[in-house]
Write a protein that holds these residues in place. Structure first.
Motif, mmCIF file in Angstrom:
data_model
loop_
_atom_site.group_PDB
_atom_site.id
_atom_site.type_symbol
_atom_site.label_atom_id
_atom_site.label_comp_id
_atom_site.label_asym_id
_atom_site.label_seq_id
_atom_site.Cartn_x
_atom_site.Cartn_y
_atom_site.Cartn_z
ATOM 1 N N ARG A 93 0.687 -0.976 0.029
ATOM 2 C CA ARG A 93 0.096 -0.077 -0.024
ATOM 3 C C ARG A 93 0.771 1.316 -0.198
ATOM 4 O O ARG A 93 0.611 2.533 -0.529
ATOM 5 C CB ARG A 93 -0.881 -0.082 1.303
ATOM 6 N N ALA A 94 1.805 1.313 0.669
ATOM 7 C CA ALA A 94 2.941 2.377 0.937
ATOM 8 C C ALA A 94 3.474 2.501 -0.589
ATOM 9 O O ALA A 94 3.549 3.846 -0.890
ATOM 10 C CB ALA A 94 4.032 2.142 1.773
ATOM 11 N N ILE A 95 3.885 1.708 -1.295
ATOM 12 C CA ILE A 95 4.636 1.612 -2.578
ATOM 13 C C ILE A 95 3.403 2.270 -3.552
ATOM 14 O O ILE A 95 3.591 3.012 -4.486
ATOM 15 C CB ILE A 95 5.039 0.332 -3.030
ATOM 16 N N ALA A 99 5.156 6.073 -2.337
ATOM 17 C CA ALA A 99 6.753 5.857 -1.462
ATOM 18 C C ALA A 99 7.747 5.457 -2.279
ATOM 19 O O ALA A 99 7.509 4.478 -3.079
ATOM 20 C CB ALA A 99 6.580 5.038 -0.338
ATOM 21 N N SER A 100 8.794 5.989 -2.388
ATOM 22 C CA SER A 100 10.097 5.701 -3.051
ATOM 23 C C SER A 100 10.782 4.460 -2.450
ATOM 24 O O SER A 100 11.774 3.925 -2.668
ATOM 25 C CB SER A 100 10.955 6.874 -3.231
ATOM 26 N N GLY A 101 10.480 4.259 -0.923
ATOM 27 C CA GLY A 101 11.287 3.324 -0.024
ATOM 28 C C GLY A 101 10.191 3.001 1.071
ATOM 29 O O GLY A 101 9.589 3.619 1.372
ATOM 30 N N THR A 118 19.891 6.853 -1.391
ATOM 31 C CA THR A 118 19.381 6.011 -2.174
ATOM 32 C C THR A 118 18.167 6.590 -2.993
ATOM 33 O O THR A 118 18.285 7.021 -4.364
ATOM 34 C CB THR A 118 18.963 4.565 -1.986
ATOM 35 N N ILE A 119 16.908 7.152 -2.188
ATOM 36 C CA ILE A 119 15.836 7.579 -2.752
ATOM 37 C C ILE A 119 16.056 8.934 -2.959
ATOM 38 O O ILE A 119 15.391 9.636 -3.996
ATOM 39 C CB ILE A 119 14.717 7.368 -1.981
ATOM 40 N N ALA A 120 17.150 9.847 -2.457
ATOM 41 C CA ALA A 120 17.242 11.235 -2.940
ATOM 42 C C ALA A 120 17.828 11.186 -4.291
ATOM 43 O O ALA A 120 17.787 12.362 -5.001
ATOM 44 C CB ALA A 120 18.375 11.623 -1.770
ATOM 45 N N GLN A 121 18.518 10.168 -4.785
ATOM 46 C CA GLN A 121 19.333 10.239 -6.002
ATOM 47 C C GLN A 121 18.112 9.498 -7.135
ATOM 48 O O GLN A 121 18.695 9.493 -8.285
ATOM 49 C CB GLN A 121 20.296 9.092 -6.032
#
Length: 217
Positions: A93-95, A99-101, A118-121
């Motif tokens: 559900r988060a994905i 959500a990216s992570g 990782t997600i900032a990139q």
């Protein structure tokens, strides 16, 4: 510099995360919020690169709803769900909410920092056991063949009830929304499980997500 907003209802958690993150070169906590509503407002004001989002917040919007709304308002903002829920249903559900992570609160500090970077990139991040479960699910479905004909065999009412179940509504709530009896909902649910060869609610959530039946609007 990675700008980070922390959204969590526990002040001590926010304080600990702020100290941990600010101790690392290249990232800075620029704000905090105690619930989803405040988190959205702060994000619109501060425009962070990454939002650390708790899922279970008793006041205001919960983390899933806030994530979905925030991604529509700030598409470029990456959201990392930081939660205690090691659960497939919450993960999927988060994905789907954007959500990216997804990472657990008991994760080692260095792994959290890695997830933020990782997600900032622009990449996605899932904690190792979650990745393993996703791969296992994919391989299992590929092996047994999840044909589209099975889904197409469902009636429109069954697809509708599948969508409500996957969103977390109880049989009673579904019955009230659709103005039918609880017994009818239970009957449809039983037929769904049999037709799709699924046995648990998390499996229904995953199936519904793949078929585009989850909608948080």
């Amino acid at each position: 510099m990675i700008k980070i907003l922390i959204v969590d209802d526990h002040a001590i958690v926010r304080s600990g995360l702020r100290t941990l993150i600010n101790a690392n070169n290249g990232m800075e906590v620029i704000g905090e919020a105690a619930d989803g509503d405040e988190g959205i407002a702060k994000a619109l004001s501060l425009v962070p690169d990454v939002v650390l989002m708790d899922l279970s917040m008793p006041h205001g919007k919960d983390g899933l709803t806030a994530t979905s709304e925030l991604k529509k308002l700030l598409p470029a903002c990456s959201i990392l769900v930081l939660t205690m829920h090691d659960d497939d249903e919450y993960l999927f559900r988060a994905i789907h909410a954007g959500a990216s992570g997804y990472i657990l609160k008991n994760t080692p500090h260095e792994e959290l920092i890695n997830a933020i970077q990782t997600i900032a990139q622009g990449d996605a991040y899932l904690y190792p056991t979650a990745t393993k479960r996703l791969m296992s699910e994919y391989l299992d479905r590929a092996k047994h063949g999840e044909s589209s004909s099975t889904f197409n065999s469902l009636s429109e009412r069954e697809k509708e009830i599948l969508s409500w179940i996957a969103k977390g509504y109880s049989n009673k709530e579904i019955a009230e929304h659709l103005i039918i009896s609880v017994k009818t909902v239970e009957s449809h649910k039983s037929n769904l499980m049999e037709k799709l060869n699924l046995k648990t609610r998390p499996e229904l959530v995953k199936f519904a997500m793949k078929k585009g039946l989850l909608n948080f609007e």
